[in-house]
Motif scaffolding. Structure first.
Motif, mmCIF file in Angstrom:
data_model
loop_
_atom_site.group_PDB
_atom_site.id
_atom_site.type_symbol
_atom_site.label_atom_id
_atom_site.label_comp_id
_atom_site.label_asym_id
_atom_site.label_seq_id
_atom_site.Cartn_x
_atom_site.Cartn_y
_atom_site.Cartn_z
ATOM 1 N N MET A 1 -6.576 1.804 41.137
ATOM 2 C CA MET A 1 -7.022 2.098 39.764
ATOM 3 C C MET A 1 -7.970 3.306 39.802
ATOM 4 O O MET A 1 -9.197 3.140 39.825
ATOM 5 N N PRO A 2 -7.434 4.522 39.847
ATOM 6 C CA PRO A 2 -8.270 5.717 40.033
ATOM 7 C C PRO A 2 -9.396 5.853 39.015
ATOM 8 O O PRO A 2 -10.507 6.280 39.362
ATOM 9 N N HIS A 3 -9.140 5.506 37.751
ATOM 10 C CA HIS A 3 -10.181 5.675 36.735
ATOM 11 C C HIS A 3 -11.382 4.772 37.013
ATOM 12 O O HIS A 3 -12.524 5.143 36.733
ATOM 13 N N VAL A 4 -11.122 3.589 37.582
ATOM 14 C CA VAL A 4 -12.209 2.659 37.906
ATOM 15 C C VAL A 4 -12.999 3.157 39.118
ATOM 16 O O VAL A 4 -14.236 3.164 39.114
ATOM 17 N N VAL A 5 -12.285 3.588 40.158
ATOM 18 C CA VAL A 5 -12.937 4.093 41.367
ATOM 19 C C VAL A 5 -13.767 5.333 41.048
ATOM 20 O O VAL A 5 -14.913 5.461 41.502
ATOM 21 N N LEU A 6 -13.211 6.233 40.258
ATOM 22 C CA LEU A 6 -13.935 7.458 39.909
ATOM 23 C C LEU A 6 -15.149 7.163 39.031
ATOM 24 O O LEU A 6 -16.160 7.866 39.105
ATOM 25 N N ARG A 310 -12.183 3.331 22.246
ATOM 26 C CA ARG A 310 -13.309 3.450 23.180
ATOM 27 C C ARG A 310 -13.098 2.626 24.437
ATOM 28 O O ARG A 310 -13.226 3.129 25.560
ATOM 29 N N LEU A 311 -12.773 1.349 24.263
ATOM 30 C CA LEU A 311 -12.718 0.433 25.402
ATOM 31 C C LEU A 311 -11.393 0.508 26.157
ATOM 32 O O LEU A 311 -11.341 0.262 27.371
ATOM 33 N N HIS A 312 -10.333 0.866 25.469
ATOM 34 C CA HIS A 312 -9.004 0.924 26.090
ATOM 35 C C HIS A 312 -8.324 2.259 25.769
ATOM 36 O O HIS A 312 -7.306 2.296 25.080
ATOM 37 N N PRO A 313 -8.874 3.372 26.252
ATOM 38 C CA PRO A 313 -8.282 4.677 25.944
ATOM 39 C C PRO A 313 -6.865 4.776 26.498
ATOM 40 O O PRO A 313 -6.580 4.331 27.608
ATOM 41 N N THR A 314 -5.987 5.363 25.720
ATOM 42 C CA THR A 314 -4.576 5.416 26.076
ATOM 43 C C THR A 314 -4.340 6.125 27.401
ATOM 44 O O THR A 314 -3.598 5.648 28.257
ATOM 45 N N VAL A 315 -4.963 7.278 27.576
ATOM 46 C CA VAL A 315 -4.805 8.052 28.820
ATOM 47 C C VAL A 315 -6.177 8.095 29.490
ATOM 48 O O VAL A 315 -7.010 8.948 29.160
ATOM 49 N N PRO A 316 -6.464 7.170 30.408
ATOM 50 C CA PRO A 316 -7.832 6.980 30.907
ATOM 51 C C PRO A 316 -8.429 8.194 31.611
ATOM 52 O O PRO A 316 -9.640 8.401 31.555
ATOM 53 N N LEU A 317 -7.608 9.003 32.272
ATOM 54 C CA LEU A 317 -8.115 10.194 32.957
ATOM 55 C C LEU A 317 -7.687 11.479 32.266
ATOM 56 O O LEU A 317 -7.849 12.564 32.813
ATOM 57 N N GLU A 427 -5.632 -4.590 33.477
ATOM 58 C CA GLU A 427 -4.961 -3.320 33.257
ATOM 59 C C GLU A 427 -3.927 -3.061 34.349
ATOM 60 O O GLU A 427 -4.082 -3.506 35.492
ATOM 61 N N ALA A 428 -2.902 -2.332 33.984
ATOM 62 C CA ALA A 428 -1.935 -1.820 34.952
ATOM 63 C C ALA A 428 -1.974 -0.305 34.819
ATOM 64 O O ALA A 428 -1.647 0.237 33.759
ATOM 65 N N VAL A 437 -0.014 -7.691 31.839
ATOM 66 C CA VAL A 437 0.932 -8.675 31.310
ATOM 67 C C VAL A 437 1.121 -8.391 29.827
ATOM 68 O O VAL A 437 0.168 -8.481 29.052
ATOM 69 N N PRO A 438 2.328 -8.008 29.399
ATOM 70 C CA PRO A 438 2.558 -7.689 27.983
ATOM 71 C C PRO A 438 2.146 -8.848 27.076
ATOM 72 O O PRO A 438 2.337 -10.021 27.417
ATOM 73 N N LEU A 439 1.579 -8.507 25.926
ATOM 74 C CA LEU A 439 1.100 -9.517 24.989
ATOM 75 C C LEU A 439 2.274 -10.177 24.278
ATOM 76 O O LEU A 439 3.059 -9.515 23.609
ATOM 77 N N SER A 440 2.368 -11.483 24.424
ATOM 78 C CA SER A 440 3.370 -12.279 23.723
ATOM 79 C C SER A 440 2.620 -13.351 22.935
ATOM 80 O O SER A 440 1.843 -14.118 23.510
ATOM 81 N N ALA A 441 2.829 -13.365 21.619
ATOM 82 C CA ALA A 441 2.040 -14.269 20.776
ATOM 83 C C ALA A 441 2.924 -14.941 19.734
ATOM 84 O O ALA A 441 3.977 -14.429 19.357
ATOM 85 N N THR A 442 2.482 -16.095 19.286
ATOM 86 C CA THR A 442 3.155 -16.764 18.177
ATOM 87 C C THR A 442 2.471 -16.334 16.884
ATOM 88 O O THR A 442 1.266 -16.042 16.869
ATOM 89 N N VAL A 443 3.231 -16.263 15.812
ATOM 90 C CA VAL A 443 2.677 -15.795 14.543
ATOM 91 C C VAL A 443 2.994 -16.778 13.427
ATOM 92 O O VAL A 443 3.982 -17.517 13.482
ATOM 93 N N ILE A 444 2.140 -16.779 12.417
ATOM 94 C CA ILE A 444 2.340 -17.578 11.212
ATOM 95 C C ILE A 444 2.182 -16.643 10.021
ATOM 96 O O ILE A 444 1.166 -15.946 9.895
ATOM 97 N N SER A 445 3.172 -16.594 9.156
ATOM 98 C CA SER A 445 3.090 -15.757 7.961
ATOM 99 C C SER A 445 1.963 -16.256 7.071
ATOM 100 O O SER A 445 1.844 -17.454 6.823
#
Length: 456
Positions: A1-6, A310-317, A427-428, A437-445
């Protein structure tokens, strides 16, 4: 995880760190001030991209908009993109397309909710984003329905981002790049062939229907008509395919990833989800779907989006840049041909910049000292799209799409994890920051039945 190490190195050595990577000089910026020095003050010196395997083997030898050097080709691609795809007027003109496509998303999720089946968030959002871009650029939905074809496309996009984010030895020791010691370049070439076949098919089908769009051209029509307009540079079919690749890649997985992280954080913090829904119920009500015009009246939703950036930037580096000449930053000498990485991930989690930086707290953007901070590239505490002339060209579309799609998903449905499933927030790493792990959720209208009728 280069962004974490850096980020850990920055805590020890300071916000500007020099590394020797193979035969290449590399500098990492990890604070708002240093990022501003590179991306604004010295923007002219750091406006080009360093050579790398991804640009060579996937982006048609840097014949695209993202990796091309500043010059006639880049200027023409930027001009066409801003006028006919990404500019304010162009974006406004295809608002009805976004509303229609989001209606398809609501219908698909509503049907899953009635069947009691989970929603795999990144798959359905990537499908929607690809269709949005397809309608604007090609006058057609790329995937008529969410299914096998869209899942294959999602896999191709994720694999591209993964490969582009790997540490490829050949990028840093060019003399041995031909050996492809890790097999990365071979995988890139095979993936490129798949994308090229897909793009060629799209262009061929588009050409056959050109007569149907007389007087109402789409983006590809405009690009094809302007291939030889510039006296300085003429676009080739390779440039056209490379540009389409940029839009489909940069415009799908990035927005989908941000929306997935935001939903995951709200499922993790039900109080935030409930408060967002209460705000939308006051503004929109429960008798209709959220509309883009409602967004200006939803400050808490906008704060959730900014907190996710802020917390989950799309392109971390960020996407790397390279110096065209030697320079000095904060008293440090930066040699010519030094590769620049801006650790956006570290800046977003810096306790010297943000209070309780590891906490997902949208309220931080509602207090006076942070209320004016926006992710448009001018406030270097929050630069998920970069800064300077090489910042993400699709920033307007990216921010608006995240707000509109996320708002609709939160307003239209209640989200929760299936029974017995724990939320994985790991993170991956790739060029784009994915959930492991992709988010899989149940929903209620949660709206009145009449609100869904036009889509069911």
């Amino acid at each position: 995880m280069p962004h974490v190490v850096l980020a850990k190195m920055a805590k020890r050595y300071g916000p500007i760190v020099y590394l020797k990577m193979g035969t290449c000089d590399m500098v990492v910026a990890s604070s708002p001030g240093v990022a501003q020095a590179f991306l604004k003050t010295l923007d002219h010196n750091f406006s080009n991209r360093p050579p790398n395997a991804g640009a060579t083997h996937i982006a048609y030898g840097a014949q695209d908009f993202v990796f091309a050097d500043i010059g006639p080709r880049w200027n023409l691609l930027r001009k066409l993109s801003n006028l006919h795809m990404l500019g304010a007027q162009s974006y406004k003109d295809w608002g009805h397309v976004r509303a229609t496509e989001l209606g398809h998303v609501v219908r698909a999720i509503h049907e899953l909710s009635q069947k009691g089946e989970p929603v795999v968030v990144p798959e359905i959002v990537v499908c929607a984003m690809a269709n949005l871009i397809g309608q604007k650029s090609l006058s057609r939905r790329v995937f008529a329905t969410h299914g096998l074809d869209s899942n294959d496309f999602k896999y191709m996009v994720v694999e591209l981002m993964r490969l582009a984010g790997l540490f490829n030895v050949g990028d840093f020791i060019p003399s041995i790049a031909w050996l492809d010691l890790q097999g990365i370049e071979g995988k890139m070439k095979r993936l490129h062939d798949k994308f090229d076949a897909l793009l060629s098919k799209m262009i061929d089908e588009h050409t056959l229907t050109a007569h149907e769009r007389e007087g109402n051209p789409d983006f590809l029509d405009v690009v094809m008509a302007n291939r030889e307009v510039s006296s300085e540079f003429k676009l080739t079919m390779t440039n056209v395919k490379a540009l389409l690749l940029n839009w489909f890649i940069a415009g799908t997985d990035t927005s989908a990833g941000t929306i997935e992280w935001a939903l995951a954080e709200m499922i993790k913090n039900p109080r935030i989800l409930k408060r967002a829904q209460e705000e939308m119920d006051r503004v929109v009500g429960k008798t209709r779907l959220l509309e883009e015009s409602d967004l200006r009246n939803l400050p808490y939703l906008k704060s959730i989006c900014k907190e996710t950036f802020r917390l989950h930037p799309t392109v971390p580096l960020g996407i790397p840049r390279v110096s065209t000449s030697a320079c000095e930053v904060n008293g440090y000498y930066i040699p010519k041909n030094t590769r620049l990485f801006v650790n956006v991930w570290a800046i977003g989690r810096d306790p010297n910049v943000w209070e309780n930086p590891l906490e997902f707290d949208p309220d931080r953007f509602l207090i006076e000292k942070n209320a004016k901070i926006e992710p448009w590239g001018n406030d270097f505490e929050l630069i998920p799209f970069g800064g300077g002339r090489r910042m993400c060209a699709g920033i307007r579309m990216g921010i608006a799409a995240v707000e509109y799609i996320l708002g609709t998903l939160v307003h239209s449905f209640d989200w929760r994890l299936p029974g017995g499933v724990e939320l994985d927030m790991n993170e991956a790493f790739g060029l784009v920051l994915q959930k492991a792990v992709p988010l899989s959720a149940t929903v209620i209208s949660r709206l009145e039945t009449s609100a869904y009728k036009s889509w069911t």
